[in-house]
Design an enzyme around this catalytic site. Structure first.
Site, PDB file in Angstrom:
ATOM      1  N   CYS A  86      -6.263   0.681 -10.248  1.00 31.82           N
ATOM      2  CA  CYS A  86      -4.834   0.942  -9.826  1.00 31.82           C
ATOM      3  C   CYS A  86      -3.591   0.530 -10.502  1.00 31.82           C
ATOM      4  CB  CYS A  86      -4.526   0.677  -8.413  1.00 31.82           C
ATOM      5  SG  CYS A  86      -5.832   1.509  -7.177  1.00 31.82           S
ATOM      6  N   HIS A 135       0.723  -1.151   0.141  1.00 37.07           N
ATOM      7  CA  HIS A 135      -0.092  -0.011  -0.030  1.00 37.07           C
ATOM      8  C   HIS A 135       0.728   1.288  -0.270  1.00 37.07           C
ATOM      9  CE1 HIS A 135      -3.499   2.354   1.148  1.00 37.07           C
ATOM     10  NE2 HIS A 135      -2.793   3.104   2.101  1.00 37.07           N
ATOM     11  N   GLU A 136       1.967   1.172   0.929  1.00 35.74           N
ATOM     12  CA  GLU A 136       2.674   2.602   0.946  1.00 35.74           C
ATOM     13  C   GLU A 136       3.611   2.794  -0.063  1.00 35.74           C
ATOM     14  OE1 GLU A 136       2.301   4.913   3.033  1.00 35.74           O
ATOM     15  OE2 GLU A 136       0.760   3.637   4.037  1.00 35.74           O
ATOM     16  N   HIS A 144      -5.922   6.672  -2.333  1.00 32.25           N
ATOM     17  CA  HIS A 144      -6.666   5.570  -1.671  1.00 32.25           C
ATOM     18  C   HIS A 144      -7.823   5.119  -2.828  1.00 32.25           C
ATOM     19  CE1 HIS A 144      -5.269   6.668   2.347  1.00 32.25           C
ATOM     20  NE2 HIS A 144      -4.508   5.847   2.085  1.00 32.25           N
ATOM     21  N   CYS A 145      -8.225   3.955  -2.843  1.00 32.54           N
ATOM     22  CA  CYS A 145      -9.149   3.341  -3.681  1.00 32.54           C
ATOM     23  C   CYS A 145     -10.357   2.901  -2.920  1.00 32.54           C
ATOM     24  CB  CYS A 145      -8.227   2.289  -4.433  1.00 32.54           C
ATOM     25  SG  CYS A 145      -9.433   1.391  -5.586  1.00 32.54           S
ATOM     26  N   CYS A 188      -8.972  -3.792  -3.138  1.00 34.78           N
ATOM     27  CA  CYS A 188      -7.736  -3.444  -3.474  1.00 34.78           C
ATOM     28  C   CYS A 188      -6.695  -3.051  -2.422  1.00 34.78           C
ATOM     29  CB  CYS A 188      -8.051  -2.100  -4.356  1.00 34.78           C
ATOM     30  SG  CYS A 188      -6.336  -1.288  -4.806  1.00 34.78           S
TER      31      CYS A 188
END
Length: 85
Positions: free
Chosen positions: A71, A33-34, A43-44, A49
């Site tokens: 993404c 994520h990072e 952010h999604c 996701c």
């Protein structure tokens, strides 16, 4: 931040028995994520996701370590090919 996020979901903090495999999965998800943020992703809203925002440890557990199609397509624009949910 990502460091705080990775440090918090330790089972013992919540009075639960240690669960090393779950902790490993959480660390992978939050690390991916990072890294997504470092490549410009925000952010999604896709529920599975890895870029979905995590407000609590259950949110981390509920998502995958993969990117949604949207993404992944954004990452492809910068030359990265990734697994898709």
């Amino acid at each position: 931040t990502g460091v705080q996020t990775c440090a918090l979901p330790i089972s013992e903090v919540y009075g639960l028995p240690p669960d090393p495999p779950r902790l490993q999965q959480r660390l992978i998800k939050e690390g991916v994520h990072e890294l997504g943020h470092t490549y410009g992703l925000v952010h999604c809203r896709h529920p599975a996701c890895v870029m979905r925002a995590s407000r609590a440890v259950d949110d981390v557990d509920g998502k995958t370590a993969s990117f949604c199609l949207s993404c992944a397509e954004r990452l492809a624009l910068v030359g990265l090919r990734v697994a898709v949910v």
